[in-house]
Design an enzyme around this catalytic site. Structure first.
Site, short mmCIF file in Angstrom:
data_model
loop_
_atom_site.label_atom_id
_atom_site.label_comp_id
_atom_site.label_asym_id
_atom_site.label_seq_id
_atom_site.Cartn_x
_atom_site.Cartn_y
_atom_site.Cartn_z
CB SER A 165 -0.93 -0.05 1.21
OG SER A 165 -2.02 0.79 1.03
CG ASP B 76 -6.13 -4.01 -3.61
OD1 ASP B 76 -6.97 -3.10 -3.43
OD2 ASP B 76 -4.93 -3.89 -3.31
CG HIS C 168 -5.65 -2.38 0.06
ND1 HIS C 168 -4.64 -2.38 -0.88
CD2 HIS C 168 -5.24 -1.55 1.05
CE1 HIS C 168 -3.67 -1.59 -0.47
NE2 HIS C 168 -3.99 -1.08 0.70
#
Lengths: 388, 230
Positions: free
Chosen positions: A160, A326, A359
């Site tokens: 991320s 995601d 995610h």
């Protein structure tokens, strides 16, 4: 990042008890033209640095993460945020590698941020804290790495926002990094990602307790921060994982309440996540870090994305991982990164892991990531002749 | 945690998982050392230290062989997630994706060799993939199962059935091969694309074959380059 990571990755940590350490620096120049002075960075290390100092790996945390990547703090019942990946025999094997993880600047977990005291006023910074960017975070990490006497990094790795920092590292300091592991990330925020962040920020800014950011000696804007976290949480999960985890199950009732108290399990979950978050996170930090995410564009000042990798030496190795479900950082964004890397003739492995965790998968899917990272690091270490 | 529905799909079988576990995608004769003859030929062909892109690299057997024996700087593309894990486990760099996504991100001449080993018959944009391959590389190596082999011909002629042979092991309803081609078809095709064969190699049921390849060979292997005349 979700707070349910321990549910599926709860094998007892092998790193054991750890303590956060601190390093202090005079000043850090920022992209905005301002400078942050002085600067304190919170960091943790795991494993030990080898004699020729060639086995160091920098771990980079996401929006709500911190320096505590693995092991336990005294008295804690939960390990660090990437404990499933860091430890003896794990992907980032502490028997072989020396891991360093620090809290980003602007953070609220030990590194200088909006809640720190401004030496000019003796008051907390609040919104007088300068706006920071992902490249600023990386510049601070470079100071820390130098301070620790590490001249080369075997790898920079993160998911991320951590993945963005990893990419920024290899483009800003290509000469001191051997490899880059960038997971569930993007080279720049899309309008959709900016939009979600903006809703989160507005929830905080419109909380009457926010008071222009000067709430440190009074009631904090917890309601706003909790709503921001709830929105964030929805984007970290997937349609499939929410079906699986909650379905349409009701919370403590058999029939609808026909009112606006809590009906569904998913409502209760989000409320809980929001409340827990306010106990460990600062609303102003949420504003600053999400802004840094939105500003991030690897091509900034470097021409195109392909040109951004021009200065990267041919020996550099990349591992880019995306997750099928995601939708916050969809696989197509990782593929754009990979194509730009490969367009420069650089060595890159890319994998889209089939996962239903959305995610959050980068914090949960231990098995596949461990396989990929273990082999990737082994080849990198072998090529670099790293002794352990 | 898996989404509902996946189990059902898996029971019904998707083409990727219904393939036989060994000798993919079809049985190919091996030399006494246990190396597939097509791999043997490709390793012999490719020069030491070449830059190689293997499209449809599978578990990375050929690429690993090329790295070990010819010290190539190699990378692969593979659509199956499970196979990518195996290839990465061999220390290789692999891009998990579909070769039909194209190679447009590679500049001209980035590689010495592009390899399409038992991949071409599964690619949708066949001509485009081959032309792109010879844009990014000087040479293109293609290997494919020959539908003109006598065994396939006899099944069609005598039994009136779509051929299922060691080289073409799939029933019509589960085959990943979306193109059925013969060696004669391939020769015509490359001529039309303005490519020429630098070398060719044919493999029969147990060993290489040197005559009547379109009838006797289960597999053909070609090294192509752009035909400067055209």
């Amino acid at each position: 990042m979700s707070d349910y990571s321990t549910e599926s990755g709860s094998a007892a940590s092998l790193v054991g008890l750890v303590e956060t350490q601190y390093a202090e620096f005079d000043a850090l120049p920022l992209d905005s033209g301002l400078e942050l002075a002085p600067l304190k960075i919170a960091y943790e290390t795991y494993g030990s640095l080898n004699d020729d100092r060639s086995n160091a790996i920098l771990l980079l945390h996401a929006l709500s993460g911190d320096a505590h990547a693995a092991g336990y703090h005294e008295g804690d019942d939960r390990p660090g945020w990437w404990d499933i990946m860091v430890g003896p025999g794990k992907a980032f094997d502490t028997d072989r590698y020396y891991l360093v993880c620090s809290n980003v600047i602007g953070g609220c977990r030990g590194t200088t941020g909006p809640a720190s005291l401004d030496p000019k006023t003796g008051q907390r910074y609040g919104m007088r804290f300068p706006v920071v960017t992902v490249p600023d975070m990386v510049r601070a990490q470079k100071m820390l790495v130098d301070h620790l006497g590490i001249r080369r990094l075997l790898a920079v790795a993160g998911g991320s926002m951590g993945g963005m920092q990893a990419l920024e590292w290899v483009t800003a300091y290509p000469e001191v990094v051997d490899s880059c592991i960038s997971i569930a990330t993007t080279h720049r925020h899309s309008p959709q990602q900016i939009a979600f962040n903006e809703v989160g920020r507005q929830a905080i800014l419109r909380d009457p307790n926010w008071c222009g950011g000067d709430y440190y000696d009074r009631t904090a804007p917890d309601a706003g921060l909790a709503v921001a976290r709830m929105i964030g949480h929805i984007t970290y999960l997937s349609d499939g994982s929410m079906h699986e985890k909650f379905g349409r199950r009701l919370r403590d009732k058999e029939v609808y309440g026909f009112d606006f108290t809590m009906d569904f399990e998913v409502e209760s979950y989000l409320k809980h996540q929001g409340e827990v978050f306010t106990q460990r996170f600062d609303a102003n930090t949420y504003l600053y870090i999400t802004k840094a995410l939105d500003y991030f564009d690897l091509a900034n000042g470097r021409g195109t994305l392909v040109e951004a990798f021009r200065e990267v030496p041919p020996e550099m190795r990349f591992l880019v991982i995306a997750f099928s479900s995601d939708w916050l950082y969809p696989p197509y964004q990782s593929k754009e990164i990979v194509r730009a890397i490969k367009g420069n003739g650089l060595d890159c492995t890319y994998l889209e892991i089939r996962s239903d965790f959305g995610h959050d998968a980068f914090l949960l899917e231990a098995q596949q990531q461990t396989h990929l990272i273990t082999h990737f690091l082994e080849v990198t270490a072998h090529r670099r002749g790293v002794g352990v | 945690m898996r989404r509902p529905g996946r189990e059902l799909r898996e029971l019904l079988g998707n083409p990727e998982q219904s393939r036989p576990a060994e000798g993919l995608p079809s049985r190919i004769a091996r030399d006494p050392a246990g190396v597939r003859y097509d791999h043997h030929f490709i390793v012999d062909t490719i020069e030491e230290g070449s830059r190689v892109l293997d499209l449809g690299c599978g578990r990375g057997v050929l690429l690993r062989l090329l790295v070990d024996r010819k010290n190539v700087r190699g990378t692969g593309v593979e659509i199956s997630e499970e196979k990518v894990y195996e290839a990465v486990g061999k220390g290789l760099s692999v891009y998990h994706g579909d070769i039909d996504e194209g190679l447009s991100y590679y500049p001209d001449g980035m590689f010495d060799y592009v390899i399409l080993s038992q991949t071409l018959q599964e690619a949708r944009a066949t001509a485009l993939v081959m032309c792109e391959a010879l844009r990014v590389a000087k040479h293109l190596v293609v290997s494919f199962p020959n539908f003109g082999h006598w065994r396939a011909r006899s099944q069609l002629l005598l039994r009136g059935r779509a051929p299922v042979t060691p080289a073409l092991p799939y029933e019509w309803y589960e085959t990943p091969n979306i193109h059925s081609l013969t060696i004669a078809d391939f020769r015509l095709f490359i001529a039309n694309l303005g490519m020429k064969a630098e070398r060719s190699f044919y493999i029969g049921r147990r060993s290489p074959v040197g005559f009547w390849p379109n009838l006797m060979a289960e597999h053909g292997v070609y090294v192509l380059t752009r035909d400067s005349v055209k």
